[in-house]
Design a protein around this motif. Structure first.
Motif, PDB file in Angstrom:
ATOM      1  N   LYS B 327     -10.331  -8.869 -23.837  1.00 44.17           N
ATOM      2  CA  LYS B 327      -9.995  -9.161 -25.486  1.00 44.17           C
ATOM      3  C   LYS B 327     -10.226 -11.288 -25.570  1.00 44.17           C
ATOM      4  O   LYS B 327     -10.691 -11.962 -26.491  1.00 44.17           O
ATOM      5  N   GLY B 328      -9.067 -11.244 -24.244  1.00 44.13           N
ATOM      6  CA  GLY B 328     -10.100 -12.947 -24.607  1.00 44.13           C
ATOM      7  C   GLY B 328     -11.421 -13.922 -24.217  1.00 44.13           C
ATOM      8  O   GLY B 328     -11.841 -14.730 -25.601  1.00 44.13           O
ATOM      9  N   GLN B 329     -12.779 -12.933 -24.791  1.00 45.26           N
ATOM     10  CA  GLN B 329     -14.210 -12.861 -25.228  1.00 45.26           C
ATOM     11  C   GLN B 329     -14.437 -13.059 -26.121  1.00 45.26           C
ATOM     12  O   GLN B 329     -15.015 -13.907 -26.680  1.00 45.26           O
ATOM     13  N   GLU B 331     -11.604 -13.741 -28.151  1.00 47.01           N
ATOM     14  CA  GLU B 331     -11.373 -14.604 -29.220  1.00 47.01           C
ATOM     15  C   GLU B 331     -11.570 -15.839 -28.890  1.00 47.01           C
ATOM     16  O   GLU B 331     -12.061 -16.738 -29.252  1.00 47.01           O
ATOM     17  N   ALA B 332     -12.851 -16.200 -27.732  1.00 45.43           N
ATOM     18  CA  ALA B 332     -12.920 -17.435 -27.585  1.00 45.43           C
ATOM     19  C   ALA B 332     -14.106 -17.704 -28.299  1.00 45.43           C
ATOM     20  O   ALA B 332     -14.531 -18.414 -28.875  1.00 45.43           O
ATOM     21  N   ALA B 333     -15.060 -16.675 -28.597  1.00 49.51           N
ATOM     22  CA  ALA B 333     -16.161 -16.368 -29.354  1.00 49.51           C
ATOM     23  C   ALA B 333     -15.104 -17.070 -30.725  1.00 49.51           C
ATOM     24  O   ALA B 333     -16.278 -17.507 -31.243  1.00 49.51           O
ATOM     25  N   ASP B 334     -14.159 -16.204 -31.340  1.00 51.23           N
ATOM     26  CA  ASP B 334     -14.266 -16.195 -32.612  1.00 51.23           C
ATOM     27  C   ASP B 334     -13.196 -18.295 -32.596  1.00 51.23           C
ATOM     28  O   ASP B 334     -13.740 -18.597 -33.626  1.00 51.23           O
ATOM     29  N   ALA B 335     -12.689 -18.398 -31.757  1.00 55.62           N
ATOM     30  CA  ALA B 335     -12.134 -19.947 -31.840  1.00 55.62           C
ATOM     31  C   ALA B 335     -13.541 -20.875 -31.903  1.00 55.62           C
ATOM     32  O   ALA B 335     -13.007 -22.500 -32.744  1.00 55.62           O
ATOM     33  N   MET B 336     -14.688 -20.497 -30.946  1.00 58.47           N
ATOM     34  CA  MET B 336     -15.395 -21.404 -31.390  1.00 58.47           C
ATOM     35  C   MET B 336     -15.941 -20.575 -33.227  1.00 58.47           C
ATOM     36  O   MET B 336     -17.204 -22.233 -32.429  1.00 58.47           O
TER      37      MET B 336
END
Lengths: 245, 434
Positions: B327-329, B331-336
């Motif tokens: 899920k982190g992948q 989330e990281a893309a969303d956060a960017m």
């Protein structure tokens, strides 16, 4: 001006009340450290600030924009807010350089050469420019987390969020990441850090916020909070966390 | 110091390996010897049957009928490869007009060239991305669209009002051809791989259908053999794969419940019925629902059925890859601040598809062979042509030889896919430093 304003924020997971009337104001340039026992809602709170989690009551205003379901406000905020995760979350199929240039190129519409120059300057700042062509799997945990910080900085955010950035690291690698964060703090960045690194909190935090069971129990400058805790909950937490020191 | 970095002598090399793995104990020595004996016996018997005692040619009588008596005499002792020499063109190219069979032969070569070319990494690089090239491709697409639009209007006018439109159809047809060339040229420059695929597939259809460039037209009813198998499998998988990715993404959508519902229903419905019944519906029931006068070609119907069927299976494979991503992948893309499609194209799909290369290729291979089921709706693929060749009285009893040959052809294609996927996996893992 205030960078982040949380006003009476409430959140439930099903029937579990995970955030209770959270009100917190972070001024521009302020460094806030959030601590508390696990399950206290500190990660959930910080993830609400860039809407990786949605809140159900109250309001969150980031950099003058209120967080709503509107996609445009979401885009605006995510451009201005960088985030560093506990598990780094680098993209394993892209090189370090590609990890850093992806968002500047596609979200900020920056030309590729410019984005690469920017990425290299940040990789130098976190002291790993020589790893630019490698893949994340070839780096140590501490190096990966420094890349993650550089990647977030490449978007030139106004606010940086850190969600337990050193918790997944081996002890000997914690210092290199904390040093990077201290350098960032000294450059005047607005920072909200969820961390248990009390030394870091003492050194850079303007304010420490202690959370327990979904609410803010106590907050204040690190010296008063750590030397003269008012509540029993904070006293208990500090005694548990400092036992090892 | 340096001699300590070498492993002790007698641990590496072929002889220690043999001693350790094949002659480790008396029981493993016994099994090794027994297996060597059995393998040698089988190989010698096969060699005697297939090569030494085999009959490669038979005489023909004055009517051109094969005299297979010597083959009948040798039955059980030697293979009768003469049947392949006699029937290979029927098996490979079906009932395609004999004098025109160079066309399906080139088609097979083109398919193989396309597959080989696709395995070269450089082909998949980005081409020249410039506005001028983009305009060339767009202009080409525009010209094709223009002709199709005119055709559609003409059909509506003819069917609805019984009138003909005063449009310059000859000119439009020429413009259409020019447009196709422009589009392929533009695609070749923009994305070489896609250009190569579109260009080759278009050329294949031209060669099969004929009717232009001085080629005699050949109706689909006369197509058969290997080209049918390759067309169904290649077009089927090439079109099914993008559909599958979209369906898999749709099925995981949290924002669009209606789309999710639609994708679930599609996948479950298709997976719930056998391919044969889908083919049968496409062949027998579909025409009943069409207005009279509109006749969708049988091969096209089978092709659509194969695409829809393969897409449902591939979608589930792709979904497995999507679910395996941490899920982190996302989330990281969303956060960017990446948009949904940027996140999907740059972060999610490249990783998810890599994870599912083995089951993906498994499904590909399965579908390559499943195309032989089109036999039940009267299309003559490679396997069916083998059966038809065997119905010729002189050759009726030589099915072993024919089926071995067919199996060899299938193995070449399927093993090729399997080898390529293994190489791809190793290369991708190496690139990630694992």
């Amino acid at each position: 001006m205030n960078a982040i304003v949380l006003d009476k924020v409430n959140k439930w997971y099903g029937t579990m009340h995970v955030l209770r009337d959270i009100s917190l104001t972070v001024a521009t340039g302020e460094k806030v450290v959030v601590c508390g026992p696990s399950g206290s809602g500190k990660s959930t709170m910080i993830r609400c600030i860039n809407r990786l989690e949605t809140h159900q009551e109250g309001s969150i205003v980031v950099d003058g924009t209120e967080l709503t379901d509107d996609l445009r406000s979401l885009d605006t905020i995510r451009r201005e807010v960088g985030m560093v995760f506990q598990s780094f979350n680098l993209f394993p199929h892209l090189t370090i350089l590609e990890n850093c240039t992806l968002a500047p190129i596609w979200v900020r519409k920056m030309p590729k050469a410019e984005a690469e120059a920017l990425a290299m300057s940040y990789l130098e700042r976190v002291k790993i420019p020589e790893q630019a062509k490698k893949y994340p799997g070839q780096l140590s945990g501490g190096q990966q987390q420094r890349v993650a910080i550089a990647r977030a900085l490449c978007m030139r955010p106004k606010i940086m969020l850190f969600d337990e950035p050193t918790s997944a690291l081996d002890p000997e690698m914690i210092k290199e990441v904390l040093d990077t964060m201290i350098g960032l703090a000294q450059s005047g960045m607005t920072m909200v850090c969820v961390t248990h690194e009390m030394g870091f909190a003492r050194q850079v935090a303007d304010r420490v916020v202690f959370m327990d069971r979904g609410e803010i129990v106590e907050s204040g400058p690190p010296s008063t909070l750590f030397e003269a805790p008012k509540t029993d909950r904070l006293k208990l937490f500090l005694s548990q966390i400092l036992r090892g020191d | 110091m340096s001699d300590r970095t070498q492993p002790p002598a007698g641990l590496v090399g072929p002889i220690p390996w043999l001693r350790k793995n094949l002659f480790g104990s008396w029981i493993s020595t016994a099994i090794t010897l027994l297996l060597i004996y059995l393998i040698a016996k089988i190989v010698i018997a096969l060699f005697a049957w297939g090569v030494v005692n085999a009959i490669w040619r038979v005489p023909y009588n004055q009517n051109g009928i094969a005299q297979t008596a010597i083959c009948q005499d040798a039955k059980g002792l030697g293979a009768c490869w003469a049947v392949i020499g006699d029937k290979y063109r029927l098996i490979l190219f079906g009932r395609f007009p004999y004098d025109e069979q160079w066309r399906p032969a080139i088609v097979v070569v083109l398919f193989v060239a396309l597959f080989v070319l696709s395995t070269i990494k450089a082909v998949w690089r980005k081409g020249i991305v410039s506005p001028a090239v983009r305009y060339i491709a767009l202009a080409g697409a525009g010209l094709i669209l223009l002709d199709n639009l005119a055709g559609l209007l003409e059909t509506i006018a003819a069917v609805g009002f019984g009138q003909h439109l005063p449009l310059p159809f000859d000119l439009l047809a020429i413009l259409n051809t020019v447009g196709k060339c422009l589009l392929i040229a533009g695609l070749l420059l923009l994305w070489p791989a896609i250009g190569v695929w579109v260009g080759t597939l278009a050329l294949i259809l031209v060669l099969m259908f004929g009717g232009i460039l001085g080629l005699a037209p050949v109706a689909v009813d006369y197509w058969g053999g290997l080209p049918i198998t390759l067309i169904l499998a290649t077009f089927g998988l090439a079109f099914a794969f993008p559909i599958a990715v979209l369906v898999a993404l749709g099925r995981r959508s949290t924002q669009l419940p209606a789309v999710k519902m639609l994708c679930v229903v599609y996948v479950e419905l298709i997976r719930g019925v056998p391919l044969i019944s889908v083919l049968f519906m496409a062949s027998v029931m579909f025409p009943l629902f069409m207005p009279p006068g509109i006749n969708v070609d049988k091969l096209l119907r089978a092709q659509i059925a194969v695409i829809l069927f393969a897409a449902a299976y591939l979608a589930e494979v792709v979904r497995g890859g999507l679910q395996a991503l941490p899920k982190g992948q996302t989330e990281a893309a969303d956060a960017m601040g990446l948009s949904y499609w940027q996140k999907t194209a740059f972060i999610i799909l490249p990783q998810a598809l890599r994870l599912v290369i083995p089951p993906l290729v498994n499904t590909f291979i399965g579908f390559f062979k499943d195309t032989s089921l089109v036999l039940i709706i009267g299309l003559f693929d490679l396997l069916t042509m083998g059966k038809i060749a065997l119905s010729d009285p002189p050759w009726q009893s030589f099915s072993t030889e024919v089926y071995i040959t067919l199996a060899a052809i299938y193995i070449v294609f399927c093993y090729g896919m399997s080898r390529y996927s293994r190489g791809l996996e190793q290369e991708l893992n190496k690139a990630r430093g694992r």
